[in-house]
Design a protein around this motif. Structure first.
Motif, short mmCIF file in Angstrom:
data_model
loop_
_atom_site.label_atom_id
_atom_site.label_comp_id
_atom_site.label_asym_id
_atom_site.label_seq_id
_atom_site.Cartn_x
_atom_site.Cartn_y
_atom_site.Cartn_z
N GLU A 1 2.14 1.93 -3.33
CA GLU A 1 1.09 2.44 -4.22
C GLU A 1 0.88 3.94 -3.99
N LEU A 2 0.80 4.33 -2.72
CA LEU A 2 0.56 5.73 -2.39
C LEU A 2 1.75 6.60 -2.83
N LYS B 1 0.82 -1.21 0.00
CA LYS B 1 0.00 0.00 0.00
C LYS B 1 0.85 1.26 0.00
N TRP C 1 1.61 7.18 -6.53
CA TRP C 1 0.67 8.23 -6.93
C TRP C 1 1.25 9.62 -6.68
N VAL C 2 1.89 9.78 -5.54
CA VAL C 2 2.47 11.09 -5.21
C VAL C 2 3.51 11.48 -6.27
#
Lengths: 421, 421
Positions: free
Chosen positions: B49-50, B46, B53-54
């Motif tokens: 993934e975050l 996770k 995106w950033v």
């Protein structure tokens, strides 16, 4: 120069690329000299994923933990949006609900907003910053994170708009406005340029799923002008209103007084899957209706239309009501179970009704609106099973087979069809 | 009865099913009458993934927004863990870092914990509740969410353990303890039952990636006893320590004084990919080393081993140091660029070295530890290129070809091999 709160729903922020696209709408407003605050939903699908995990963890979970988990979705979007805006040269920062703070009651999972402290947002907006606020959430008096219930981001946006005294609240979604009826049924359905709050409430509750009812109620109470518009349009296209003149594309939901030329009827709505139940020969005495609908309420059955005529012989009457098709058996059982309290001759009923409604604030001052409806049905040979009316709405229950035909017919009879180009 | 802080890493909470399994470890401790607080990481994958995106949102993002986005991962796990625990009949609630609060400085993305208010956690634990705290994050003086940098959840766990005065801090991970060396290289590697903080620090920095260095440093400073153990073991199995006696499975990382029978050498570590650079004929005058390593630091090149011998002719000396293979070219350029300040005859160097270290607090009081190492290398015909020593560690640089052979040989020579069953 205006002060605007803009809200983006899940499909409008589904990926970083979509967030970047949404940000271009914000930039256009900022470049036009407006003060802007942003409210965002979770990326489309994320809330469902989080809710799925919570349910997998336990069917009987603490609503406070549900909120702690589910509220994380909007925090991701808010941070990403702030980053994208900064990348476009717009000063921005994200705010979680508890950071604003957006104070709610402690009804976790379905909290109501109690108060929003506008001072930090106001300060930022005045100095040209764009605050990005997580929708759908706030903080309880206990200091724990709350969520407002599904679709609560619209409510967050309206509440923020009211708190900062915004001139309007733009709700960006995947449709470009509110239509006279469902365009999938009537190809000549028109986008409305303006609709009154009351009409929008009737439309929303009747199945036009563009805005959450709660957010419209709140907008009406605080006189926040809403604009329903599409985030998928080109952000750099000229801003043309639905009337073809420069303005804000989409549909303005506003106070009735702001609508100069009121349509008598603004829209036609359709709700399918309505089952009707009729109790014949009900003893006409006080307390009968209470006994019937009390029995249904005890089973948490939501009743929609209710019709009771005066007793023809002064001794007994008929009561008819509708419930969702899926609740039909449960409702029949509830009534039969309450037979000692509800004295009736016999019960008839059937599934598969369709409720067609015409909605318009103009009805208040115009006679003949209902009769046009009945004539239209008669002209098409459609049998009307039930009729109910309210101040700005007339509804009929008909056989589902005729649903689309009825909607198309009424759309034409009330002069709502789009003119040929 | 003990007070325990337990921490679960990403692979231990990768799915709801894994969280449920982890919760059974907690239940076992609670059932045994212990007071327990839990610290959790984000579900495995996770955080990546975050962060992805950033980075997609902008390469040049505000670290505060990075933190707002990335910190959401642990909030999900903490809520889910609290739900699962409640489902097992354990009173529990989740705490985000800002709710505890875990106060940090404002170095977003790599914040340091300044202070933890233990009062709420203490109260809950005393009354039998199990608080579940998000690892890896806290709140800055500004009220914004901070993260501690990758792997910061170990640090969070140790800090919480120190704040609530825990008897020990169990770090559940995907390995069952700290080994004498990498079991993939030496099949007879043994799990250590105890290891001193200082040894663990040397082991961690040398490549045994079980615990983050920061968390070991903090544990040593606050005398928090750590246990490294596997979350994948059967939670209901009898608790058998590595010595076969009832106890806590895993490896206890503790104060040297608590280890009765100290091994002279506790472990052998291997770090590959070390490039060495030698400056020959360096003018032996004050300030030369500062000029060399200042030039490297200016380029943010991390230097590992450094060896300088006394000048043989009283006028010039040789300096050798190692850098990561990937930094070799950059380092050579930096030195050549500083030639005016560093007067040397010529530069030689090569990539592909392997650093082998023997670590043990027993070295302080035992002679001959280093000589055993050199004899072992000689017996296998392995050429030693560099030697450095510290109080509890001796390291040699050798050709990478011989790395595994060297580790296996030293493991045997220092008596670390597991006995036959």
């Amino acid at each position: 120069m205006a002060r605007i709160v803009v809200k983006f729903g899940g499909t409008s922020v589904a990926t970083v690329e979509r967030i970047r696209h949404a940000a271009r709408h914000i930039k256009r407003e900022v470049d036009a000299g407006n003060e802007v605050a942003v409210v965002v939903s979770a990326m489309s699908g994320k809330t469902n994923e989080l809710v799925g995990w919570v349910n997998e963890a336990s069917k009987f979970h603490d609503a406070r933990e549900y909120d702690a988990v589910v509220a994380s979705g909007e925090q991701v979007t808010a941070g990403l949006m702030a980053i994208v805006l900064a990348d476009m040269g717009i000063e921005s920062r994200s705010f979680a609900g508890w950071q604003v703070p957006i104070r709610t009651d402690d009804a976790h999972g379905a909290a109501r907003i109690a108060e929003i402290d506008p001072s930090e947002l106001d300060k930022r907006m005045k100095s040209g910053w764009v605050p990005v606020i997580t929708g759908f959430q706030g903080v309880a008096p206990s200091g724990r994170v709350t969520t407002l219930g599904r679709g609560g981001s619209d409510t967050s946006a309206v509440a923020v708009a009211a708190a900062v005294g915004a001139d309007r609240c733009d709700i960006y979604t995947d449709v470009d406005g509110v239509y006279t009826t469902d365009p999938r049924i009537v190809s000549r359905a028109r986008r409305l340029s303006k609709i009154a709050f009351e009409e929008m409430l009737e439309m929303a509750s009747l199945g036009a799923k563009v805005l959450m009812i709660r957010s419209v109620e709140m907008a009406m109470a605080h006189k926040v002008r809403l604009v329903v518009r599409s985030s998928f349009e080109d952000p750099d296209a000229p801003q043309i209103g639905p009337d073809g003149l420069p303005g804000v594309p989409g549909t303005l939901v506003c106070d009735e007084d702001e609508i100069m030329e009121k349509q008598i009827v603004s829209g036609i709505t359709l709700a399918r899957g309505e089952a009707k139940i009729t109790l014949r020969g009900v003893k006409d005495k006080p307390g009968v209706a209470a006994a019937v609908f009390g029995a249904l309420a005890d089973q948490s059955i939501v009743v929609d239309m209710i019709v009771q005529n005066i007793a023809d012989d002064g001794a007994s009457t008929d009561i008819t009501f509708t419930v969702p098709d899926s609740e039909y058996d449960k409702a029949v059982n509830a009534i039969e179970g309450a037979r000692s309290a509800v004295d009736f001759r016999h019960l008839t009923g059937s599934r598969g009704g369709a409720k067609i409604s015409v909605v318009g604030v103009g009805m208040r001052s115009h006679a003949g609106v209902a009769s046009t409806m009945f004539r239209a049905m008669a002209d098409r040979g459609i049998n009307i099973q039930l009729i109910t009316t309210s101040e700005i709405k007339t509804s009929v229950l008909i056989d589902d087979e005729y649903a689309e035909l009825a909607v198309r017919t009424l759309h034409t009879y009330y002069g709502l069809d789009m003119k040929d180009a």
